[in-house]
Design a protein around this motif. Structure first.
Motif, PDB file in Angstrom:
ATOM      1  N   UNK A   1       0.832  -1.196   0.000  1.00 34.90           N
ATOM      2  CA  UNK A   1       0.000   0.000   0.000  1.00 34.90           C
ATOM      3  C   UNK A   1       0.871   1.252   0.000  1.00 34.90           C
ATOM      4  N   UNK A   2       0.473   2.243  -0.784  1.00 33.04           N
ATOM      5  CA  UNK A   2       1.194   3.502  -0.809  1.00 33.04           C
ATOM      6  C   UNK A   2       2.381   3.446  -1.748  1.00 33.04           C
ATOM      7  N   UNK A   3       3.425   4.148  -1.383  1.00 32.84           N
ATOM      8  CA  UNK A   3       4.588   4.255  -2.246  1.00 32.84           C
ATOM      9  C   UNK A   3       4.561   5.576  -2.986  1.00 32.84           C
ATOM     10  N   UNK A   4       5.703   6.282  -3.002  1.00 27.76           N
ATOM     11  CA  UNK A   4       5.774   7.566  -3.693  1.00 27.76           C
ATOM     12  C   UNK A   4       6.622   7.497  -4.955  1.00 27.76           C
ATOM     13  N   UNK A   5       7.360   6.403  -5.125  1.00 30.10           N
ATOM     14  CA  UNK A   5       8.249   6.235  -6.270  1.00 30.10           C
ATOM     15  C   UNK A   5       8.537   4.743  -6.405  1.00 30.10           C
ATOM     16  N   UNK A   6       8.829   4.292  -7.622  1.00 35.24           N
ATOM     17  CA  UNK A   6       9.063   2.863  -7.849  1.00 35.24           C
ATOM     18  C   UNK A   6      10.345   2.639  -8.633  1.00 35.24           C
ATOM     19  N   UNK A   7      11.023   1.542  -8.291  1.00 36.09           N
ATOM     20  CA  UNK A   7      12.201   1.090  -9.038  1.00 36.09           C
ATOM     21  C   UNK A   7      11.919  -0.319  -9.545  1.00 36.09           C
ATOM     22  N   UNK A   8      12.179  -0.550 -10.824  1.00 31.50           N
ATOM     23  CA  UNK A   8      12.007  -1.882 -11.403  1.00 31.50           C
ATOM     24  C   UNK A   8      13.303  -2.290 -12.081  1.00 31.50           C
ATOM     25  N   UNK A   9      13.671  -3.553 -11.923  1.00 28.29           N
ATOM     26  CA  UNK A   9      14.954  -4.031 -12.433  1.00 28.29           C
ATOM     27  C   UNK A   9      14.749  -5.128 -13.470  1.00 28.29           C
ATOM     28  N   UNK A  10      14.612  -4.725 -14.726  1.00 31.83           N
ATOM     29  CA  UNK A  10      14.491  -5.707 -15.799  1.00 31.83           C
ATOM     30  C   UNK A  10      15.810  -6.370 -16.141  1.00 31.83           C
ATOM     31  N   UNK A  11      16.898  -5.813 -15.600  1.00 33.51           N
ATOM     32  CA  UNK A  11      18.204  -6.388 -15.876  1.00 33.51           C
ATOM     33  C   UNK A  11      18.382  -7.785 -15.333  1.00 33.51           C
ATOM     34  N   UNK A  12      17.627  -8.130 -14.294  1.00 28.54           N
ATOM     35  CA  UNK A  12      17.732  -9.480 -13.746  1.00 28.54           C
ATOM     36  C   UNK A  12      17.302 -10.534 -14.756  1.00 28.54           C
ATOM     37  N   UNK A  13      16.501 -10.134 -15.738  1.00 29.59           N
ATOM     38  CA  UNK A  13      16.047 -11.067 -16.770  1.00 29.59           C
ATOM     39  C   UNK A  13      16.805 -10.872 -18.083  1.00 29.59           C
ATOM     40  N   UNK A  14      17.787  -9.961 -18.082  1.00 33.16           N
ATOM     41  CA  UNK A  14      18.597  -9.751 -19.276  1.00 33.16           C
ATOM     42  C   UNK A  14      18.173  -8.598 -20.147  1.00 33.16           C
ATOM     43  N   UNK A  15      17.216  -7.779 -19.676  1.00 32.97           N
ATOM     44  CA  UNK A  15      16.750  -6.650 -20.481  1.00 32.97           C
ATOM     45  C   UNK A  15      17.840  -5.591 -20.595  1.00 32.97           C
ATOM     46  N   UNK A  16      18.138  -5.162 -21.820  1.00 31.21           N
ATOM     47  CA  UNK A  16      19.155  -4.141 -22.049  1.00 31.21           C
ATOM     48  C   UNK A  16      18.566  -2.735 -22.013  1.00 31.21           C
ATOM     49  N   UNK A  17      17.299  -2.600 -22.419  1.00 30.02           N
ATOM     50  CA  UNK A  17      16.659  -1.292 -22.458  1.00 30.02           C
ATOM     51  C   UNK A  17      15.147  -1.483 -22.493  1.00 30.02           C
ATOM     52  N   UNK A  18      14.427  -0.634 -21.777  1.00 32.18           N
ATOM     53  CA  UNK A  18      12.969  -0.731 -21.763  1.00 32.18           C
ATOM     54  C   UNK A  18      12.388   0.612 -21.357  1.00 32.18           C
ATOM     55  N   UNK A  19      11.071   0.748 -21.505  1.00 32.02           N
ATOM     56  CA  UNK A  19      10.352   1.943 -21.056  1.00 32.02           C
ATOM     57  C   UNK A  19       9.328   1.498 -20.011  1.00 32.02           C
ATOM     58  N   UNK A  20       9.682   1.568 -18.735  1.00 37.39           N
ATOM     59  CA  UNK A  20       8.757   1.112 -17.689  1.00 37.39           C
ATOM     60  C   UNK A  20       7.479   1.932 -17.653  1.00 37.39           C
ATOM     61  N   UNK A  21       6.389   1.289 -17.238  1.00 30.13           N
ATOM     62  CA  UNK A  21       5.083   1.949 -17.155  1.00 30.13           C
ATOM     63  C   UNK A  21       4.858   2.439 -15.734  1.00 30.13           C
ATOM     64  N   UNK A  22       4.281   3.620 -15.613  1.00 37.12           N
ATOM     65  CA  UNK A  22       4.048   4.240 -14.309  1.00 37.12           C
ATOM     66  C   UNK A  22       3.204   3.360 -13.398  1.00 37.12           C
ATOM     67  N   UNK A  23       3.526   3.422 -12.133  1.00 36.74           N
ATOM     68  CA  UNK A  23       2.745   2.751 -11.098  1.00 36.74           C
ATOM     69  C   UNK A  23       1.861   3.820 -10.449  1.00 36.74           C
TER      70      UNK A  23
END
Length: 402
Positions: free
Chosen positions: A314-336
């Protein structure tokens, strides 16, 4: 004495739930606090436990049924063990003894034939249907040769004796319903793309300073704090400092108002078997690196076990997502949403870089910051991302609060 088993009291943000799995069936004995049922909401999976030692007398809400907060889902007989259950247990013990005796005599052990799929528990029937496994092919280890969910999983995990090939011209499809959590994630992601002016800016960071620091101190860090030193704590602390400098990135939009948060609660996106979840680290400005790493580790374990609570996310003011764990080199994350920004980490990859007029091979990571352009201007977004880059490339500044 008959007792009603009720669904948990759902938080205000959860309207209802769905019976996901009954771990016990009518007539089966259970122990106090043993999990008997899972209820899936659009945020978490809630466990229902037995109120005492006894027996499930009647299941009122079957798997797939929708239940409301505090609704009766089953009847429970406290301290009672059905005669059928006792008989099945005795028969099972006799069969085990017979099998052991024949094995000792040199004969092949007796293998109990699995019962037809129609005779199995609802959870087992669902597992068989979803995996496409024939009940006759599964060796049941439950009472009376009944198949358990674990039997289905173990059978599915076994390597096939020969590769399965479809007949010529045959095109196989499998249709399974989306889980409530997956549907909710889909709704939120779609809403974020439709209801925000989302834009993404990119930068890259030289990970060599942090990698060298981690290599030098990781053993001492783990020995002292009992937590593994990863990269995420550096990103969380760098993001927290950047949020202090750029308050709009830590804000949210509520109707026609902008809500500036005077605290820093950073969500860390975690991929689980049931879907994407975002547990939240509270007050990250007050946390040290060990507390960040321990918090993330605890959340990851709870996500794997399906035990994340609603208050964890619940809540949260900012989010960090790590696609690198799956080998992603570049992506455009979607807002939470309703957050206005999210930071995407990616794979660390060695690349030739120009350093003081010389070419060096450095471990580089692309960073992506998606933000809501309605609230955050490009100048702020770029400045925020550059701040994170500078703090990570010179971690002494981060540690010394410079």
């Amino acid at each position: 004495m008959a007792t009603e088993i009720k669904a948990p009291v759902f938080p205000e943000s959860v309207a209802d739930g769905t019976i996901a799995t009954w771990h016990k069936q009518p007539g089966e004995s259970v122990s106090r606090d043993e999990v008997i049922c899972d209820i899936e909401t659009d945020k978490v999976v809630l466990e229902v436990v037995a109120p005492a030692d006894g027996t499930i007398a009647q299941i009122i809400k079957n798997e797939g049924d929708t239940v409301l907060s505090n609704e009766v889902i089953a009847q429970f007989e406290e301290g009672a063990v059905s005669g059928a259950t006792q008989t099945q247990a005795v028969q099972s013990e006799e069969k085990v003894e017979q099998a052991a005796a024949k094995t000792e005599a040199g004969a092949a052990p007796v293998v109990e034939r699995a019962q037809p799929v129609a005779d199995q528990a609802p959870a087992v029937r669902k597992a068989l249907t979803e995996t496409g496994i024939n009940a006759a092919d599964v060796q049941g280890t439950g009472r009376g040769g009944r198949i358990t969910k674990e039997d289905v999983a173990n059978h599915q995990a076994k390597p096939a004796a020969a590769p399965l090939t479809a007949a010529v011209g045959e095109r196989i499809e499998k249709r399974v319903p989306m889980t409530r959590l997956r549907k909710r994630v889909a709704e939120r992601l779609l809403a974020a793309t439709q209801e925000t002016a989302m834009l993404t800016t990119f930068n890259e960071v030289n990970m060599k300073p942090i990698m060298e620091m981690r290599k030098q101190y990781k053993d001492a860090f783990e020995k002292r704090h009992g937590a593994r030193l990863g990269f995420m704590s550096f990103f969380v602390k760098a993001a927290t400092e950047a949020l202090k400098r750029y308050p709009a990135v830590n804000a949210s939009i509520d109707g026609d108002d902008i809500v500036y948060h005077g605290y820093y609660d950073i969500g860390v996106a975690v991929s689980s078997d049931r879907g994407l979840v975002v547990p939240v680290l509270r007050d990250t400005d007050r946390m040290n690196y060990a507390e960040v790493e321990s918090g993330i580790g605890a959340y990851a374990a709870k996500a794997r076990e399906g035990k994340l609570a609603i208050e964890d996310m619940t809540g949260g003011t900012f989010t960090i997502t790590n696609g690198g764990t799956f080998g992603s080199l570049l992506s455009t994350p979607i807002l939470n949403t309703p957050q206005t920004a999210i930071l995407g980490m990616h794979k660390i990859q060695e690349r030739p870089m120009a350093v003081n007029g010389q070419v060096e091979i450095l471990p580089m990571m692309y960073l992506a910051l998606s933000y809501d352009h309605r609230l955050i201007d490009g100048k702020e977004a770029v400045g925020f991302l550059v701040t994170i880059k500078e703090l990570l490339e010179e971690p002494a500044k981060l540690i010394l609060d410079l």
